[in-house]
Write a protein that holds these residues in place. Structure first.
Motif, mmCIF file in Angstrom:
data_model
loop_
_atom_site.group_PDB
_atom_site.id
_atom_site.type_symbol
_atom_site.label_atom_id
_atom_site.label_comp_id
_atom_site.label_asym_id
_atom_site.label_seq_id
_atom_site.Cartn_x
_atom_site.Cartn_y
_atom_site.Cartn_z
ATOM 1 N N VAL A 196 0.854 -1.185 0.000
ATOM 2 C CA VAL A 196 0.000 0.000 0.000
ATOM 3 C C VAL A 196 0.889 1.233 0.000
ATOM 4 O O VAL A 196 2.068 1.165 0.374
ATOM 5 C CB VAL A 196 -0.962 0.027 1.210
ATOM 6 N N HIS A 197 0.313 2.357 -0.382
ATOM 7 C CA HIS A 197 1.087 3.583 -0.544
ATOM 8 C C HIS A 197 1.831 3.974 0.734
ATOM 9 O O HIS A 197 2.954 4.490 0.682
ATOM 10 C CB HIS A 197 0.181 4.730 -0.994
ATOM 11 N N ASP A 198 1.218 3.710 1.875
ATOM 12 C CA ASP A 198 1.827 4.092 3.159
ATOM 13 C C ASP A 198 3.161 3.408 3.417
ATOM 14 O O ASP A 198 3.908 3.832 4.311
ATOM 15 C CB ASP A 198 0.878 3.755 4.319
ATOM 16 N N LEU A 199 3.454 2.379 2.667
ATOM 17 C CA LEU A 199 4.729 1.685 2.857
ATOM 18 C C LEU A 199 5.882 2.364 2.122
ATOM 19 O O LEU A 199 7.030 1.970 2.286
ATOM 20 C CB LEU A 199 4.618 0.228 2.393
ATOM 21 N N SER A 200 5.589 3.364 1.331
ATOM 22 C CA SER A 200 6.639 4.091 0.629
ATOM 23 C C SER A 200 7.580 4.738 1.640
ATOM 24 O O SER A 200 7.141 5.504 2.506
ATOM 25 C CB SER A 200 6.031 5.180 -0.277
ATOM 26 N N ALA A 201 8.853 4.393 1.545
ATOM 27 C CA ALA A 201 9.865 4.873 2.501
ATOM 28 C C ALA A 201 11.198 4.263 2.076
ATOM 29 O O ALA A 201 11.275 3.514 1.105
ATOM 30 C CB ALA A 201 9.528 4.434 3.930
ATOM 31 N N THR A 202 12.249 4.570 2.835
ATOM 32 C CA THR A 202 13.533 3.896 2.635
ATOM 33 C C THR A 202 13.729 2.895 3.763
ATOM 34 O O THR A 202 13.525 3.225 4.933
ATOM 35 C CB THR A 202 14.694 4.905 2.604
ATOM 36 N N TYR A 203 14.105 1.690 3.406
ATOM 37 C CA TYR A 203 14.274 0.606 4.366
ATOM 38 C C TYR A 203 15.756 0.232 4.453
ATOM 39 O O TYR A 203 16.417 0.054 3.435
ATOM 40 C CB TYR A 203 13.446 -0.613 3.955
ATOM 41 N N PHE A 204 16.236 0.137 5.673
ATOM 42 C CA PHE A 204 17.634 -0.224 5.910
ATOM 43 C C PHE A 204 17.706 -1.505 6.727
ATOM 44 O O PHE A 204 16.959 -1.668 7.696
ATOM 45 C CB PHE A 204 18.356 0.860 6.721
ATOM 46 N N CYS A 205 18.631 -2.374 6.356
ATOM 47 C CA CYS A 205 18.994 -3.449 7.262
ATOM 48 C C CYS A 205 20.288 -3.047 7.959
ATOM 49 O O CYS A 205 21.072 -2.256 7.424
ATOM 50 C CB CYS A 205 19.143 -4.783 6.543
ATOM 51 N N ALA A 206 20.513 -3.575 9.139
ATOM 52 C CA ALA A 206 21.707 -3.232 9.904
ATOM 53 C C ALA A 206 22.124 -4.435 10.732
ATOM 54 O O ALA A 206 21.290 -5.063 11.383
ATOM 55 C CB ALA A 206 21.450 -2.027 10.798
ATOM 56 N N VAL A 207 23.404 -4.730 10.691
ATOM 57 C CA VAL A 207 23.961 -5.848 11.437
ATOM 58 C C VAL A 207 24.684 -5.298 12.665
ATOM 59 O O VAL A 207 25.483 -4.370 12.549
ATOM 60 C CB VAL A 207 24.939 -6.645 10.555
ATOM 61 N N TRP A 208 24.383 -5.867 13.791
ATOM 62 C CA TRP A 208 25.017 -5.441 15.049
ATOM 63 C C TRP A 208 26.133 -6.427 15.382
ATOM 64 O O TRP A 208 25.912 -7.634 15.450
ATOM 65 C CB TRP A 208 23.989 -5.420 16.177
ATOM 66 N N THR A 209 27.358 -5.897 15.592
ATOM 67 C CA THR A 209 28.508 -6.768 15.827
ATOM 68 C C THR A 209 28.882 -6.874 17.299
ATOM 69 O O THR A 209 29.816 -7.572 17.647
ATOM 70 C CB THR A 209 29.740 -6.243 15.074
ATOM 71 N N GLY A 210 28.171 -6.183 18.123
ATOM 72 C CA GLY A 210 28.500 -6.163 19.548
ATOM 73 C C GLY A 210 28.986 -4.813 20.003
ATOM 74 O O GLY A 210 28.903 -4.488 21.183
ATOM 75 N N ASN A 211 29.507 -4.020 19.047
ATOM 76 C CA ASN A 211 29.920 -2.683 19.441
ATOM 77 C C ASN A 211 29.518 -1.608 18.443
ATOM 78 O O ASN A 211 29.630 -0.423 18.738
ATOM 79 C CB ASN A 211 31.428 -2.618 19.702
ATOM 80 N N GLN A 212 29.073 -1.988 17.278
ATOM 81 C CA GLN A 212 28.581 -0.988 16.339
ATOM 82 C C GLN A 212 27.691 -1.635 15.285
ATOM 83 O O GLN A 212 27.722 -2.844 15.078
ATOM 84 C CB GLN A 212 29.716 -0.221 15.668
ATOM 85 N N PHE A 213 26.907 -0.779 14.638
ATOM 86 C CA PHE A 213 26.063 -1.205 13.541
ATOM 87 C C PHE A 213 26.817 -1.078 12.221
ATOM 88 O O PHE A 213 27.587 -0.148 12.015
ATOM 89 C CB PHE A 213 24.834 -0.295 13.421
ATOM 90 N N TYR A 214 26.531 -2.018 11.318
ATOM 91 C CA TYR A 214 26.908 -1.887 9.923
ATOM 92 C C TYR A 214 25.611 -1.905 9.132
ATOM 93 O O TYR A 214 24.848 -2.879 9.200
ATOM 94 C CB TYR A 214 27.825 -3.033 9.498
ATOM 95 N N PHE A 215 25.390 -0.840 8.381
ATOM 96 C CA PHE A 215 24.140 -0.688 7.653
ATOM 97 C C PHE A 215 24.294 -1.064 6.188
ATOM 98 O O PHE A 215 25.375 -0.932 5.596
ATOM 99 C CB PHE A 215 23.678 0.774 7.692
ATOM 100 N N GLY A 216 23.187 -1.480 5.602
ATOM 101 C CA GLY A 216 23.121 -1.612 4.168
ATOM 102 C C GLY A 216 22.901 -0.241 3.542
ATOM 103 O O GLY A 216 22.728 0.760 4.242
ATOM 104 N N THR A 217 22.889 -0.196 2.227
ATOM 105 C CA THR A 217 22.772 1.067 1.505
ATOM 106 C C THR A 217 21.356 1.614 1.508
ATOM 107 O O THR A 217 21.126 2.749 1.125
ATOM 108 C CB THR A 217 23.218 0.909 0.040
ATOM 109 N N GLY A 218 20.413 0.797 1.934
ATOM 110 C CA GLY A 218 19.023 1.244 1.943
ATOM 111 C C GLY A 218 18.309 0.877 0.642
ATOM 112 O O GLY A 218 18.918 0.801 -0.424
ATOM 113 N N THR A 219 17.021 0.641 0.759
ATOM 114 C CA THR A 219 16.159 0.394 -0.399
ATOM 115 C C THR A 219 15.077 1.452 -0.386
ATOM 116 O O THR A 219 14.303 1.536 0.582
ATOM 117 C CB THR A 219 15.516 -0.998 -0.335
#
Lengths: 109, 115
Positions: A80-103
């Protein structure tokens, strides 16, 4: 350095259709997050996936985690239209996040 | 409860100038993180404070960037002198120490444009 690959970068889909966003990461991690960002707004936490085989669902979004394949997916059902946004995945290594480039998702009526 | 706030929301400066970004975390959150997203790329970690101490600054690009968190409350990130490649969106996030999931709450970001 841990690499997180997210695809597609851009996604334009019609309302009512289904689609999947993929997130691959390069090293072992047992905690993966999905975030949503609307333009000019904060990143909003959608899901935290903690273990292999974890599946979480909220409304039209379902996220899963396969730690052996180092792959997480975010599945969109009957968009649905309300889902329009940028989505990021992020991996937590124990001390910091590593993010994907976003969709960047655009749902077209 | 107020969320994480950042100021300014946008900043346009010329190369060589100085800019200071501010982040106010959620009250009671001792962890404070800075991130940056350069156009079209991933969000990258810059540094992590626990209260007023720098826990990890491995992501800071170079010595033109200086982060402070005096008193363990708000934080500032100064870029001096700014270069073109510093353009991007700077995010701040905060979380509570000791939480199992370390859920971080993000601010809306400061969009920095260096011309």
């Amino acid at each position: 350095e841990l690499k997180v690959e997210q695809n597609p970068l851009f996604l334009s889909m019609q309302e009512g259709k289904n689609y999947t966003i993929y997130c691959n990461y390069s090293t072992t991690s047992d905690r993966l997050y999905w975030y949503r960002q609307d333009p000019g707004k904060s990143l909003e936490s959608l899901f935290v996936l903690l273990s292999n085989g974890a599946v979480k669902q909220e409304g039209r979004l379902m996220a899963s985690l396969d730690t052996k394949a180092r792959l997480s997916t975010l599945h969109i059902t009957a968009a649905v239209h309300d889902l329009s946004a940028t989505y990021f995945c992020a991996v937590w290594t124990g001390n910091q996040f590593y993010f994907g480039t976003g969709t960047s998702l655009t749902v077209i009526p | 409860e107020a969320g994480v706030t950042q100021f300014p929301s946008h900043s346009v400066i010329e190369k060589g100038q100085t800019v200071t970004l501010r982040c106010d975390p959620i009250s009671g959150h001792d962890n404070l993180y800075w991130y940056r997203r350069v156009m079209g790329k991933e969000i990258k970690f810059l540094l992590h404070f626990v209260k007023e101490s720098k826990q990890d600054e491995s992501g800071m690009p170079n010595n033109r960037f200086l982060a402070e968190r005096t008193g363990g409350t708000y934080s500032t990130l100064k870029v001096q002198p700014a270069e073109l490649e510093d353009s991007g969106v700077y995010f701040c996030a905060s979380s509570q120490v000791g939480r199992v999931f370390n859920e971080q709450y993000f601010g809306p970001g400061t969009r920095l444009t260096v011309t």
